[in-house]
Design a protein around this motif. Structure first.
Motif, PDB file in Angstrom:
ATOM      1  N   GLN A   3       0.745  -1.079  -0.035  1.00 47.55           N
ATOM      2  CA  GLN A   3       0.133  -0.016   0.050  1.00 47.55           C
ATOM      3  C   GLN A   3       0.911   1.383   0.041  1.00 47.55           C
ATOM      4  O   GLN A   3       1.987   1.241   0.448  1.00 47.55           O
ATOM      5  CB  GLN A   3      -1.000   0.070   1.339  1.00 47.55           C
ATOM      6  CG  GLN A   3      -1.728  -1.130   1.542  1.00 47.55           C
ATOM      7  CD  GLN A   3      -2.108  -0.979   2.847  1.00 47.55           C
ATOM      8  OE1 GLN A   3      -2.602  -0.140   3.368  1.00 47.55           O
ATOM      9  NE2 GLN A   3      -2.592  -2.561   3.224  1.00 47.55           N
ATOM     10  N   PRO A   4       0.401   2.315  -0.529  1.00 53.97           N
ATOM     11  CA  PRO A   4       1.393   3.679  -0.187  1.00 53.97           C
ATOM     12  C   PRO A   4       1.023   4.190   0.946  1.00 53.97           C
ATOM     13  O   PRO A   4       0.234   3.755   1.876  1.00 53.97           O
ATOM     14  CB  PRO A   4       0.307   4.713  -0.991  1.00 53.97           C
ATOM     15  CG  PRO A   4      -1.096   4.039  -1.467  1.00 53.97           C
ATOM     16  CD  PRO A   4      -0.784   2.441  -1.290  1.00 53.97           C
ATOM     17  N   VAL A   5       2.147   4.663   1.283  1.00 51.11           N
ATOM     18  CA  VAL A   5       2.626   5.311   2.602  1.00 51.11           C
ATOM     19  C   VAL A   5       2.309   6.677   2.926  1.00 51.11           C
ATOM     20  O   VAL A   5       1.924   7.120   4.210  1.00 51.11           O
ATOM     21  CB  VAL A   5       3.860   4.853   3.242  1.00 51.11           C
ATOM     22  CG1 VAL A   5       4.036   3.388   3.325  1.00 51.11           C
ATOM     23  CG2 VAL A   5       4.930   5.581   2.255  1.00 51.11           C
ATOM     24  N   ASP A   6       2.248   7.386   1.819  1.00 54.81           N
ATOM     25  CA  ASP A   6       1.839   8.774   2.189  1.00 54.81           C
ATOM     26  C   ASP A   6       0.396   9.068   2.730  1.00 54.81           C
ATOM     27  O   ASP A   6      -0.623   8.428   2.141  1.00 54.81           O
ATOM     28  CB  ASP A   6       1.757   9.254   0.640  1.00 54.81           C
ATOM     29  CG  ASP A   6       1.717  10.923   0.293  1.00 54.81           C
ATOM     30  OD1 ASP A   6       2.542  11.454   1.202  1.00 54.81           O
ATOM     31  OD2 ASP A   6       0.884  11.596  -0.494  1.00 54.81           O
ATOM     32  N   GLY A   7       0.438   9.820   3.756  1.00 52.16           N
ATOM     33  CA  GLY A   7      -0.798  10.120   4.597  1.00 52.16           C
ATOM     34  C   GLY A   7      -0.933   9.088   5.700  1.00 52.16           C
ATOM     35  O   GLY A   7      -1.924   9.626   6.402  1.00 52.16           O
ATOM     36  N   LYS A   8      -0.514   8.046   5.765  1.00 49.91           N
ATOM     37  CA  LYS A   8      -0.483   7.202   6.919  1.00 49.91           C
ATOM     38  C   LYS A   8       0.193   7.972   8.248  1.00 49.91           C
ATOM     39  O   LYS A   8       0.622   8.754   8.092  1.00 49.91           O
ATOM     40  CB  LYS A   8       0.261   5.852   6.756  1.00 49.91           C
ATOM     41  CG  LYS A   8      -0.299   5.035   5.518  1.00 49.91           C
ATOM     42  CD  LYS A   8      -0.138   3.612   5.825  1.00 49.91           C
ATOM     43  CE  LYS A   8      -0.924   3.032   4.655  1.00 49.91           C
ATOM     44  NZ  LYS A   8      -1.625   1.938   4.899  1.00 49.91           N
ATOM     45  N   ARG A   9      -0.545   7.484   9.337  1.00 48.39           N
ATOM     46  CA  ARG A   9      -0.358   8.146  10.507  1.00 48.39           C
ATOM     47  C   ARG A   9       0.445   6.974  11.278  1.00 48.39           C
ATOM     48  O   ARG A   9       0.172   5.851  11.627  1.00 48.39           O
ATOM     49  CB  ARG A   9      -1.526   8.469  11.275  1.00 48.39           C
ATOM     50  CG  ARG A   9      -2.328   9.751  10.355  1.00 48.39           C
ATOM     51  CD  ARG A   9      -3.505   9.938  11.001  1.00 48.39           C
ATOM     52  NE  ARG A   9      -3.624  10.096  12.260  1.00 48.39           N
ATOM     53  CZ  ARG A   9      -3.194  11.463  12.715  1.00 48.39           C
ATOM     54  NH1 ARG A   9      -3.307  12.478  12.119  1.00 48.39           N
ATOM     55  NH2 ARG A   9      -3.632  11.531  14.106  1.00 48.39           N
ATOM     56  N   LYS A  29      12.816  10.158   8.928  1.00 53.45           N
ATOM     57  CA  LYS A  29      12.778   9.173   7.791  1.00 53.45           C
ATOM     58  C   LYS A  29      11.243   8.843   7.378  1.00 53.45           C
ATOM     59  O   LYS A  29      10.783   8.499   6.233  1.00 53.45           O
ATOM     60  CB  LYS A  29      13.565   7.939   7.925  1.00 53.45           C
ATOM     61  CG  LYS A  29      14.956   8.087   8.077  1.00 53.45           C
ATOM     62  CD  LYS A  29      15.731   6.868   7.862  1.00 53.45           C
ATOM     63  CE  LYS A  29      17.218   7.478   7.833  1.00 53.45           C
ATOM     64  NZ  LYS A  29      17.990   6.750   6.989  1.00 53.45           N
ATOM     65  N   LEU A  30      10.377   8.565   8.188  1.00 51.36           N
ATOM     66  CA  LEU A  30       9.041   8.238   8.095  1.00 51.36           C
ATOM     67  C   LEU A  30       8.315   9.726   7.523  1.00 51.36           C
ATOM     68  O   LEU A  30       7.724   9.577   6.406  1.00 51.36           O
ATOM     69  CB  LEU A  30       8.186   8.048   9.390  1.00 51.36           C
ATOM     70  CG  LEU A  30       8.749   6.761   9.971  1.00 51.36           C
ATOM     71  CD1 LEU A  30       8.019   6.571  11.337  1.00 51.36           C
ATOM     72  CD2 LEU A  30       8.280   5.496   9.062  1.00 51.36           C
ATOM     73  N   GLU A  31       8.706  10.803   7.809  1.00 52.75           N
ATOM     74  CA  GLU A  31       8.065  11.957   7.351  1.00 52.75           C
ATOM     75  C   GLU A  31       8.573  12.330   6.114  1.00 52.75           C
ATOM     76  O   GLU A  31       7.512  12.781   4.973  1.00 52.75           O
ATOM     77  CB  GLU A  31       8.350  13.121   8.307  1.00 52.75           C
ATOM     78  CG  GLU A  31       7.614  13.153   9.693  1.00 52.75           C
ATOM     79  CD  GLU A  31       8.059  14.522  10.572  1.00 52.75           C
ATOM     80  OE1 GLU A  31       7.182  14.574  11.478  1.00 52.75           O
ATOM     81  OE2 GLU A  31       9.183  14.949  10.393  1.00 52.75           O
ATOM     82  N   HIS A  32       9.691  11.836   5.675  1.00 52.96           N
ATOM     83  CA  HIS A  32      10.512  11.737   4.248  1.00 52.96           C
ATOM     84  C   HIS A  32       9.421  11.264   3.317  1.00 52.96           C
ATOM     85  O   HIS A  32       9.341  11.379   2.391  1.00 52.96           O
ATOM     86  CB  HIS A  32      11.803  11.719   4.313  1.00 52.96           C
ATOM     87  CG  HIS A  32      12.325  11.826   3.167  1.00 52.96           C
ATOM     88  ND1 HIS A  32      12.859  12.876   2.420  1.00 52.96           N
ATOM     89  CD2 HIS A  32      12.758  10.893   2.063  1.00 52.96           C
ATOM     90  CE1 HIS A  32      13.342  12.759   1.225  1.00 52.96           C
ATOM     91  NE2 HIS A  32      13.154  11.545   0.953  1.00 52.96           N
ATOM     92  N   ILE A 177       4.781  -0.829   7.099  1.00 52.89           N
ATOM     93  CA  ILE A 177       3.925   0.209   7.160  1.00 52.89           C
ATOM     94  C   ILE A 177       3.089   0.094   5.708  1.00 52.89           C
ATOM     95  O   ILE A 177       2.144  -0.244   5.609  1.00 52.89           O
ATOM     96  CB  ILE A 177       4.317   1.619   7.452  1.00 52.89           C
ATOM     97  CG1 ILE A 177       4.793   1.563   8.904  1.00 52.89           C
ATOM     98  CG2 ILE A 177       3.438   2.307   7.234  1.00 52.89           C
ATOM     99  CD1 ILE A 177       5.550   2.726   9.220  1.00 52.89           C
ATOM    100  N   ARG A 178       3.833  -0.238   4.661  1.00 54.28           N
ATOM    101  CA  ARG A 178       3.652  -0.221   3.245  1.00 54.28           C
ATOM    102  C   ARG A 178       2.626  -1.549   3.183  1.00 54.28           C
ATOM    103  O   ARG A 178       1.747  -1.638   2.417  1.00 54.28           O
ATOM    104  CB  ARG A 178       4.830  -0.361   2.285  1.00 54.28           C
ATOM    105  CG  ARG A 178       4.266  -0.324   0.940  1.00 54.28           C
ATOM    106  CD  ARG A 178       5.451   0.099  -0.042  1.00 54.28           C
ATOM    107  NE  ARG A 178       5.655   1.329  -0.100  1.00 54.28           N
ATOM    108  CZ  ARG A 178       6.584   2.267   0.200  1.00 54.28           C
ATOM    109  NH1 ARG A 178       7.743   1.585   0.651  1.00 54.28           N
ATOM    110  NH2 ARG A 178       6.679   3.344   0.054  1.00 54.28           N
ATOM    111  N   GLU A 179       3.121  -2.706   3.942  1.00 58.35           N
ATOM    112  CA  GLU A 179       2.318  -3.903   3.733  1.00 58.35           C
ATOM    113  C   GLU A 179       1.041  -3.725   4.589  1.00 58.35           C
ATOM    114  O   GLU A 179       0.293  -4.613   4.200  1.00 58.35           O
ATOM    115  CB  GLU A 179       3.122  -5.066   4.296  1.00 58.35           C
ATOM    116  CG  GLU A 179       4.323  -5.406   3.374  1.00 58.35           C
ATOM    117  CD  GLU A 179       5.171  -6.486   4.120  1.00 58.35           C
ATOM    118  OE1 GLU A 179       4.845  -7.175   5.129  1.00 58.35           O
ATOM    119  OE2 GLU A 179       6.113  -6.730   3.450  1.00 58.35           O
TER     120      GLU A 179
END
Length: 187
Positions: A3-9, A29-32, A177-179
């Motif tokens: 899954q995309p990670v953009d916008g995950k919390r 790194k997560l914010e990046h 997180i992506r998974e």
């Protein structure tokens, strides 16, 4: 399926005495990657870092633990240090917050001494983890299998030993997180 990670919390749960790099590096790194990261502290006030051999900077918390719902986050990060996990493992509200991520199958990252929190949350039995070496016997006594590796992933649980492992830790954390949710990530 990835899954995309953009916008995950992602929540980072910490209190005074966390190892500075073990909060700052994963947060950055997560914010990046486009992930929204919130620092949660027991009282919602700033928390002071331990920077290797002395006190470091104070980091502002985004929320108090009693105002944070684990349902609002896709993953959890637990920085180590000596004082931080020792305090949090004695805080039932913190332990309940941590348990939610396991019950919901959400990824959790714990580094250095942070697995102490996982032991007290009773989520390590039957799992394979790594940690700072002095925590190894505690993990084994709690029913976990401890290995001395840079990073270990066990069904959404990402663990590493020390600040020098942060690159591998962050890489695997983003991957988990992506998974998304992991059926094997249980309490």
């Amino acid at each position: 399926m990835s899954q995309p990670v953009d916008g995950k919390r992602v929540a980072i749960l910490a209190t005074h005495g966390f190892e500075e790099s073990e909060l700052a590096v994963p947060k950055g790194k997560l914010e990046h990657q486009g992930i929204v990261v919130e620092v949660i502290s027991p009282d919602g006030k700033g928390i002071r870092a331990w920077a290797e051999k002395d006190w470091g900077q104070t980091y502002e918390a985004d929320k108090a633990l009693d105002q944070a719902s684990p349902k609002d986050y896709h993953a959890l990060v637990l920085p180590g240090g000596l004082f931080n996990p020792d305090t949090l493992r004695q805080d039932e509200q913190a332990l309940s917050f941590v348990r939610h991520f396991f019950e919901a199958g959400k990824p959790v990252g714990a580094i250095c001494h942070a697995p102490w929190i996982l032991i007290n949350a009773e989520v390590v039995k039957g799992r394979t983890l790594t940690s700072y070496p002095s925590v190894s016997k505690d993990l084994e006594n709690a029913g976990a299998r401890w290995v001395d590796e840079e990073v270990v992933v066990d069904n959404g649980l990402v663990t590493s030993r020390k600040p020098q492992d942060l690159d591998a830790f962050c890489h695997k954390l983003v991957e988990e997180i992506r998974e998304g949710r992991h059926a094997g990530q249980t309490a």
